[in-house]
Design an enzyme around this catalytic site. Structure first.
Site, PDB file in Angstrom:
ATOM      1  N   GLU A   1      23.649  -6.352 -28.530  1.00 15.01           N
ATOM      2  CA  GLU A   1      22.703  -5.265 -28.765  1.00 15.01           C
ATOM      3  C   GLU A   1      23.270  -3.881 -28.440  1.00 15.01           C
ATOM      4  OE1 GLU A   1      18.930  -6.108 -26.940  1.00 15.01           O
ATOM      5  OE2 GLU A   1      18.717  -8.022 -27.949  1.00 15.01           O
TER       6      GLU A   1
ATOM      7  N   GLU B   1      19.069 -14.633 -29.747  1.00 19.90           N
ATOM      8  CA  GLU B   1      18.069 -14.452 -28.686  1.00 19.90           C
ATOM      9  C   GLU B   1      16.692 -14.515 -29.308  1.00 19.90           C
ATOM     10  OE1 GLU B   1      18.051 -11.090 -25.986  1.00 19.90           O
ATOM     11  OE2 GLU B   1      20.212 -11.227 -25.684  1.00 19.90           O
TER      12      GLU B   1
END
Ligand code: FCB
Length: 485
Positions: A182, A390
């Site tokens: 991320e 995720e």
């Protein structure tokens, strides 16, 4: 199914939805990150990271919580490996703490730091669990931040050096690598909103950090290719559908800006070798911004990867700031303070749909949005393999008087999103695996220990682990390679 057209595969949608069965060889896993679970921040020569510094600043985290002890995973490694074996998921994704490997972010390897990850990988392999390594999950060595952090181009070279050390140490045993987790969060929460380490509030710096993070990804990819020719390498992005609150031009323009910042600013350079024009223009008044882009950088960034990691929790709806009243009249709820984290400086306001359930984080639950974003990647960017790297949720879990944690909401959340994965597969998207965030309750960054995402309850600070009902549910799901009807 890659390359197929989704309407040609339409019957498979019905079939898979009906059976709840996943493709053969589908990789089931869980994911964690170093700072969120390890603790032992001074052990065996580890240096400080930006998260050590940041979490110790007054007011930076809820309750002043830090990762000093976290889940004490560093010292409980063997027990946690046994827990993973008991879960039965075939893969485990963890991150390496750069400051354990190079305490100041440069120089020779700290062998005792590497030894911890060697033990972790060996322990996984002995239990027939595939290790998936994230090289960077936000814990930059503090010394590098002192020298400019991700705003400085030098950090790119440092990251390549660190990658080489890790690849040489683990290349024989690890074949699946995620360069960055991320990068949007590292750049925008770290350097624009200041909610995350290093806590800086400067949009021009965040834009420059975006570029250097992506360039670091490209540099690490080259190092991994050279060091481990058979490696499978990807990057993990927190991409999600962004919707306008209405069809009004201003809301649509706000939506496009947020989509530009959150999704296209990462997907376009990675897959198309260029930054989106509207974003370059948007940040043109912010120095240093994208002025840091040099000739050849985008070629480095856009070198082909083997898979994309999709981290998904929730979609986002936005309106233009001038249209708050209309959005409210249309029934949207505007949280106060609004979620500036996602929309800071983008001249947009996040709105919530009151009829849609939310997790304890306040994130709307809409599994179909996961299908939507994966189909978008497939249709607009590339047909490469995707992993959901995720997905998970925090809820108000508690240990009942009988010692059980009945987290039915989490089971519902995960079940819904796994069905959304099947829908994506049915639509022709090559989804190869799914990783639950997370196997353990852990240090949820600025939220400290107040948000529990685990399949396993962790009693802080005694460290006792108690598998929740969702743990048993995931055990059955991975065993059957299928959801219950
Ligand atoms: C993601 C992070 C992860 C965790 C989850 C809830 O954005 O990558 O570390 O905090 O959110």
């Amino acid at each position: 199914m890659v390359g197929g057209r989704y309407w040609e595969d339409a019957p498979i949608v019905a079939l898979q939805r009906g059976s709840g069965a996943f493709p053969d060889g589908f990789l089931w896993g869980t994911k964690t990150s170093a700072y969120q679970i390890e603790g032992s921040v001074d052990a065996d020569g580890r240096g400080p990271s930006i998260w050590d510094t940041f979490s110790h600043q007054t007011g930076a985290t809820r309750n002043g919580d830090t990762g000093d002890v976290a889940c004490d995973h560093y010292r409980r490694l063997d027990d946690d490996l046994d827990l993973l074996a008991r879960l039965g998921a075939g893969a485990y994704c963890f991150s390496i703490a750069w400051p354990r490997i190079q305490p100041t972010g440069t120089g020779p390897a700290n062998e005792s730091g590497l030894d911890f990850y060697r033990r972790l990988v060996d322990g996984l392999l002995r239990r027939s669990i595939v290790p998936v390594v994230t090289l960077y999950h936000w814990d930059l060595p503090q010394s590098l931040e002192d020298a400019g952090g991700w705003v400085s181009r030098d950090t790119v070279g440092r990251f390549a050096e660190y990658t080489r050390i890790v690849a040489e140490a683990l290349g024989d045993t690890v074949s699946t690598w995620i360069t960055l987790n991320e990068p949007w969060c590292s750049a925008w929460l770290g350097y624009a909103t200041g909610e995350h380490a290093p806590g800086i509030r400067d949009h021009g710096k965040a834009a420059a950090a975006t570029h250097h993070l992506l360039l670091a990804h490209g540099a690490a990819l080259q190092v991994l290719r050279a060091t481990i020719p058979s490696a499978q390498v990807g990057i993990g992005l927190n991409i999600q559908p962004i919707r306008p609150a209405s069809d009004h031009d201003d809301d649509r323009a706000a939506c496009r800006r947020v989509d530009g910042n959150l999704n296209r600013l990462y997907l376009d350079p990675l897959f198309k070798g260029r930054y989106p024009d509207d974003m370059l223009e948007h940040y043109s008044g912010h120095a240093p911004g994208f002025d840091v882009v040099a000739a050849g950088d985008l070629e480095t960034i856009s070198r082909p990867i083997d898979f994309l990691g999709v981290n998904f929790y929730s979609p986002t709806t936005v309106c233009a700031p001038t249209r708050r009243a209309e959005a409210q009249a249309a029934g949207f709820w505007i949280p106060e303070p609004d979620h500036r984290a996602r929309v800071g400086d983008l001249n947009a306001v996040q709105v919530l749909r009151p009829e849609v359930s939310r997790t304890q984080m306040g994130w709307e639950i809409e599994p179909g949005a996961l299908t939507e974003i994966m189909v978008r990647v497939h249709d607009e960017y590339a047909t490469l393999p995707l992993y959901v790297t995720e997905n998970g949720a925090a809820f108000d879990d508690y240990v009942g008087p009988d010692g059980e944690i009945r987290d039915a909401e989490r089971i519902g959340y995960l079940d819904g999103h796994l069905r959304a994965v099947l829908d994506a597969v049915g639509a022709g998207v090559d989804v190869r695996g799914y990783f639950v965030w997370s196997v353990l309750d852990n240090f949820e960054w600025a939220h400290g220990y107040s948000k529990r995402f685990g399949l396993t309850w962790v009693d802080f600070p005694s460290g006792e682990r108690i598998p929740k009902a969702s743990f048993a549910w995931y055990q059955r799901t991975v065993r059957d390679n299928a959801l219950e009807p």
